[in-house]
Enzyme design. Structure first.
Site, PDB file in Angstrom:
ATOM      1  N   LYS A  22      44.446  41.829  63.151  1.00  0.00           N
ATOM      2  CA  LYS A  22      43.855  41.832  64.496  1.00  0.00           C
ATOM      3  C   LYS A  22      44.950  41.651  65.553  1.00  0.00           C
ATOM      4  O   LYS A  22      44.979  42.379  66.548  1.00  0.00           O
ATOM      5  CB  LYS A  22      42.857  40.666  64.615  1.00  0.00           C
ATOM      6  CG  LYS A  22      42.455  40.345  66.043  1.00  0.00           C
ATOM      7  CD  LYS A  22      41.522  39.157  66.130  1.00  0.00           C
ATOM      8  CE  LYS A  22      42.213  37.827  66.231  1.00  0.00           C
ATOM      9  NZ  LYS A  22      42.729  37.477  67.571  1.00  0.00           N
ATOM     10  N   ASN A  23      45.832  40.685  65.316  1.00  0.00           N
ATOM     11  CA  ASN A  23      46.808  40.348  66.347  1.00  0.00           C
ATOM     12  C   ASN A  23      47.937  41.361  66.458  1.00  0.00           C
ATOM     13  O   ASN A  23      48.817  41.217  67.292  1.00  0.00           O
ATOM     14  CB  ASN A  23      47.344  38.927  66.129  1.00  0.00           C
ATOM     15  CG  ASN A  23      46.269  37.908  66.475  1.00  0.00           C
ATOM     16  OD1 ASN A  23      45.258  38.252  67.094  1.00  0.00           O
ATOM     17  ND2 ASN A  23      46.463  36.672  66.059  1.00  0.00           N
ATOM     18  N   ARG A  94      40.733  37.660  75.535  1.00  0.00           N
ATOM     19  CA  ARG A  94      41.986  37.317  76.215  1.00  0.00           C
ATOM     20  C   ARG A  94      43.095  38.321  75.967  1.00  0.00           C
ATOM     21  O   ARG A  94      43.927  38.575  76.829  1.00  0.00           O
ATOM     22  CB  ARG A  94      42.479  35.985  75.639  1.00  0.00           C
ATOM     23  CG  ARG A  94      42.276  34.815  76.447  1.00  0.00           C
ATOM     24  CD  ARG A  94      43.147  33.712  75.887  1.00  0.00           C
ATOM     25  NE  ARG A  94      44.535  33.909  76.272  1.00  0.00           N
ATOM     26  CZ  ARG A  94      45.062  33.479  77.391  1.00  0.00           C
ATOM     27  NH1 ARG A  94      44.337  32.806  78.236  1.00  0.00           N
ATOM     28  NH2 ARG A  94      46.327  33.706  77.671  1.00  0.00           N
ATOM     29  N   ASP A 118      40.230  29.091  77.369  1.00  0.00           N
ATOM     30  CA  ASP A 118      39.302  29.436  76.308  1.00  0.00           C
ATOM     31  C   ASP A 118      39.117  28.231  75.405  1.00  0.00           C
ATOM     32  O   ASP A 118      39.584  27.142  75.729  1.00  0.00           O
ATOM     33  CB  ASP A 118      39.743  30.688  75.543  1.00  0.00           C
ATOM     34  CG  ASP A 118      41.071  30.503  74.843  1.00  0.00           C
ATOM     35  OD1 ASP A 118      41.483  29.342  74.677  1.00  0.00           O
ATOM     36  OD2 ASP A 118      41.682  31.498  74.480  1.00  0.00           O
ATOM     37  N   ASP A 307      47.100  29.675  63.318  1.00  0.00           N
ATOM     38  CA  ASP A 307      45.840  30.353  62.966  1.00  0.00           C
ATOM     39  C   ASP A 307      45.360  30.029  61.548  1.00  0.00           C
ATOM     40  O   ASP A 307      44.274  30.465  61.152  1.00  0.00           O
ATOM     41  CB  ASP A 307      45.990  31.876  63.129  1.00  0.00           C
ATOM     42  CG  ASP A 307      46.172  32.281  64.584  1.00  0.00           C
ATOM     43  OD1 ASP A 307      45.865  31.463  65.467  1.00  0.00           O
ATOM     44  OD2 ASP A 307      46.624  33.413  64.836  1.00  0.00           O
TER      45      ASP A 307
HETATM   46  N1  EPU Z   1      52.083  29.884  76.800  1.00  0.00           N
HETATM   47  C1  EPU Z   1      52.386  29.479  78.074  1.00  0.00           C
HETATM   48  N2  EPU Z   1      52.748  30.422  78.981  1.00  0.00           N
HETATM   49  C2  EPU Z   1      52.821  31.739  78.698  1.00  0.00           C
HETATM   50  C3  EPU Z   1      52.495  32.164  77.375  1.00  0.00           C
HETATM   51  C4  EPU Z   1      52.127  31.206  76.449  1.00  0.00           C
HETATM   52  O1  EPU Z   1      52.342  28.298  78.363  1.00  0.00           O
HETATM   53  O2  EPU Z   1      53.172  32.543  79.575  1.00  0.00           O
HETATM   54  C5  EPU Z   1      51.710  28.871  75.791  1.00  0.00           C
HETATM   55  C6  EPU Z   1      50.255  28.982  75.376  1.00  0.00           C
HETATM   56  O3  EPU Z   1      49.421  28.270  76.272  1.00  0.00           O
HETATM   57  C7  EPU Z   1      50.279  28.368  73.992  1.00  0.00           C
HETATM   58  C8  EPU Z   1      51.640  28.774  73.457  1.00  0.00           C
HETATM   59  O4  EPU Z   1      52.429  29.123  74.594  1.00  0.00           O
HETATM   60  O5  EPU Z   1      50.209  26.982  74.059  1.00  0.00           O
HETATM   61  C9  EPU Z   1      51.617  29.910  72.461  1.00  0.00           C
HETATM   62  O6  EPU Z   1      51.063  31.053  73.039  1.00  0.00           O
HETATM   63  P1  EPU Z   1      51.427  32.547  72.586  1.00  0.00           P
HETATM   64  O7  EPU Z   1      51.714  33.308  73.828  1.00  0.00           O
HETATM   65  O8  EPU Z   1      52.472  32.514  71.521  1.00  0.00           O
HETATM   66  O9  EPU Z   1      50.064  33.015  71.941  1.00  0.00           O
HETATM   67  P2  EPU Z   1      49.144  34.218  72.366  1.00  0.00           P
HETATM   68  O10 EPU Z   1      49.951  35.453  72.508  1.00  0.00           O
HETATM   69  O11 EPU Z   1      48.258  33.810  73.469  1.00  0.00           O
HETATM   70  C10 EPU Z   1      48.756  34.983  69.882  1.00  0.00           C
HETATM   71  C11 EPU Z   1      47.560  35.240  69.020  1.00  0.00           C
HETATM   72  C12 EPU Z   1      46.893  33.932  68.650  1.00  0.00           C
HETATM   73  C13 EPU Z   1      47.913  33.082  67.913  1.00  0.00           C
HETATM   74  C14 EPU Z   1      49.164  32.882  68.788  1.00  0.00           C
HETATM   75  C15 EPU Z   1      50.263  32.114  68.095  1.00  0.00           C
HETATM   76  C16 EPU Z   1      46.802  37.386  69.754  1.00  0.00           C
HETATM   77  C17 EPU Z   1      45.733  38.186  70.401  1.00  0.00           C
HETATM   78  N3  EPU Z   1      46.609  36.081  69.720  1.00  0.00           N
HETATM   79  O12 EPU Z   1      48.245  34.345  71.050  1.00  0.00           O
HETATM   80  O13 EPU Z   1      45.818  34.250  67.771  1.00  0.00           O
HETATM   81  O14 EPU Z   1      47.344  31.835  67.610  1.00  0.00           O
HETATM   82  O15 EPU Z   1      49.688  34.169  69.178  1.00  0.00           O
HETATM   83  O16 EPU Z   1      50.639  32.724  66.917  1.00  0.00           O
HETATM   84  O17 EPU Z   1      47.773  37.928  69.247  1.00  0.00           O
HETATM   85  C18 EPU Z   1      43.732  33.938  66.740  1.00  0.00           C
HETATM   86  O18 EPU Z   1      43.933  35.008  66.161  1.00  0.00           O
HETATM   87  O19 EPU Z   1      42.787  33.161  66.422  1.00  0.00           O
HETATM   88  C19 EPU Z   1      44.633  33.541  67.822  1.00  0.00           C
HETATM   89  C20 EPU Z   1      44.343  32.598  68.691  1.00  0.00           C
END
Ligand code: EPU
Length: 420
Positions: A22-23, A94, A118, A307
């Site tokens: 998915k990701n 998101r 969220d 995850d």
């Molecule tokens: N963060 C910030 N500022 C930013 C970006 C991120 O503070 O500009 C913080 C976030 O708040 C969080 C941390 O950095 O605390 C990690 O966020 P990241 O950007 O790495 O995660 P994401 O891209 O929002 C993706 C996956 C998540 C997975 C995370 C970590 C997708 C759609 N989502 O989220 O997947 O947990 O990376 O590996 O790719 C899930 O599948 O259940 C899921 C939540």
């Protein structure tokens, strides 16, 4: 509304195949915007989030055809895509934010609704925005939308991320491939899903170096071509089935998976007492007896994946001994332990730590999933709880797991969906 009804007590046995991640697939779909013409993506999971992303691409002017039976999706991107991602779709998913980079670099503008918080935490976008500004974009917030303008081509820049954010790395990477000059992303995320998108971008004609490392160097090109690309297997789904095998004293072979993307999680299962055998196209996990508790610390890849944290809390809840689980990515991910407690789990949380003391047996109860992985964790707990557990909020599980119930049933679980 649908619920899952799970009667605990059967050992899971047999084989299960995982689909694409998915990701990754959502980002590959967004990356298709970078090139006019038909991009075809294979190994596409049949999940709700793919449908939401398909709808978003249609609103941007693409023609999207999803062949569920073939697990493929063909996206025809127009010469001039629209640049607005509306709130009604972004609030449902998101990950819609991943169109920001491609739209901005391709069309010079992007209006993307702010996703807001969220169920697993606040999840900022500051690193996405700061990086794009360094590349010369003007980014403002207007009536709930991020409004970005490039005023010509984005300019290559050096960007240091405070944290190896998956989303920020992807936004900046996709923006950089069509920018003018060299972009260096330092402290970049290294997840297998990042490697997957880098690989696709390279096939499209992008100049990306340092793939799989924490420094990505991109030299922008004038244009990209559409391609065919197969999505990397879903390591989190594979890991979920592996934990299910261990919790239920089962023996499960997980096909079309990459054990090397799950090294630390599989090592933890070995420490818990499981036999893990790597196979050419997956791995086998077998367990006899009660698992031992294992400590977990979530970190960006190659650290332990957040995850899989709820699934490992579920495992620890019935293990011999006590485990300390530390969550470093999403502050609200421990919310689900209150639901797990309804099944008799003994979990105490303090900030980003959870102390899980294993109990010999869980007892069934109605519980509510608040996000995808919490849903998976609760379902796993239901597989070992005495009696029938009802899991509400199945829609969350559907967002990330294709055919969750059929897969579990094929392994012998007593589980069904029910209308309530
Ligand atoms: N963060 C910030 N500022 C930013 C970006 C991120 O503070 O500009 C913080 C976030 O708040 C969080 C941390 O950095 O605390 C990690 O966020 P990241 O950007 O790495 O995660 P994401 O891209 O929002 C993706 C996956 C998540 C997975 C995370 C970590 C997708 C759609 N989502 O989220 O997947 O947990 O990376 O590996 O790719 C899930 O599948 O259940 C899921 C939540």
């Amino acid at each position: 509304m649908e619920v899952l009804r799970i009667t605990g007590g059967t050992s899971l046995r047999g084989e299960v195949a995982v689909t694409g991640a998915k990701n990754s697939v959502l980002k590959l779909m967004a990356a298709s915007l970078l090139a006019p013409g038909v991009t075809t993506i294979a190994n596409v999971p049949d999940i709700l989030d793919v449908e939401i992303m398909a709808e978003l691409l249609r609103r941007l002017g693409c023609d999207v055809s999803h062949e569920v039976a073939l697990s493929t999706i063909a996206i025809t991107v127009p010469d001039r895509p629209d640049h607005r991602a509306d709130y009604d779709l972004v609030r449902r998913m998101r990950a819609s934010i991943c169109v920001l980079g491609p739209l901005l670099t391709r069309t010079g503008a992007a209006d993307v609704a702010l996703p807001g918080g969220d169920n697993i935490g606040s999840r900022g976008l500051d690193m996405h925005i700061d990086g794009l500004r360094r590349m010369g974009a003007e980014v403002t917030s207007d009536h709930g939308y991020l409004v970005a303008h490039a005023g010509g081509r984005l300019q290559g820049a050096r960007v240091w991320l405070d944290f190896p954010s998956v989303g920020a790395t992807e936004t900046l990477l996709m923006a950089a491939v069509l920018a003018d000059g060299e972009t260096v992303i330092d402290n970049a995320a290294r997840e297998p899903e990042i490697v997957d998108i880098c690989t696709m971008l390279r096939t499209m004609g992008a100049n990306v170096e340092g793939i799989g490392t924490s420094t990505l160097t991109v030299i922008g090109v004038e244009g990209l071509r559409p391609v065919q690309h197969a999505t990397v297997p879903d390591r989190i789904v594979a890991g979920t089935w592996a934990v299910a095998a261990v919790m239920t004293h089962g023996d499960v072979t997980i096909r079309h998976a990459k054990a090397e993307h799950l090294s630390l999680a599989l090592e933890k299962l070995t420490l818990a007492g499981a036999d893990v055998e790597c196979l050419p196209d997956g791995f086998r996990v077998a367990m006899s007896g009660r698992p031992r508790a294992v400590d977990i610390v979530t970190l960006p890849y190659p650290g332990f994946p957040t995850d899989l944290q709820p699934q490992f809390i579920a495992l620890n809840s019935i293990a011999e001994g006590a485990a300390l689980v530390t969550e470093n990515l999403f502050e609200a991910r421990f919310r689900f332990v209150q639901e797990l407690a309804r099944l008799g789990a003994d979990v105490r949380t303090d900030g980003h730590h959870a102390l899980v003391r294993g109990v010999p047996v869980l007892s069934s109860a109605p519980v509510e999933a608040t996000d995808i992985r919490a849903g998976a964790g609760l379902a796993l707990a239901g597989l070992v709880a005495e009696g029938e557990t009802t899991v509400y909020g199945v829609g969350h599980i559907d967002r990330g797991y294709a055919g969750f119930v059929p897969a579990l049933r094929s392994l012998g679980a007593d589980v069904r969906r029910d209308e309530v």
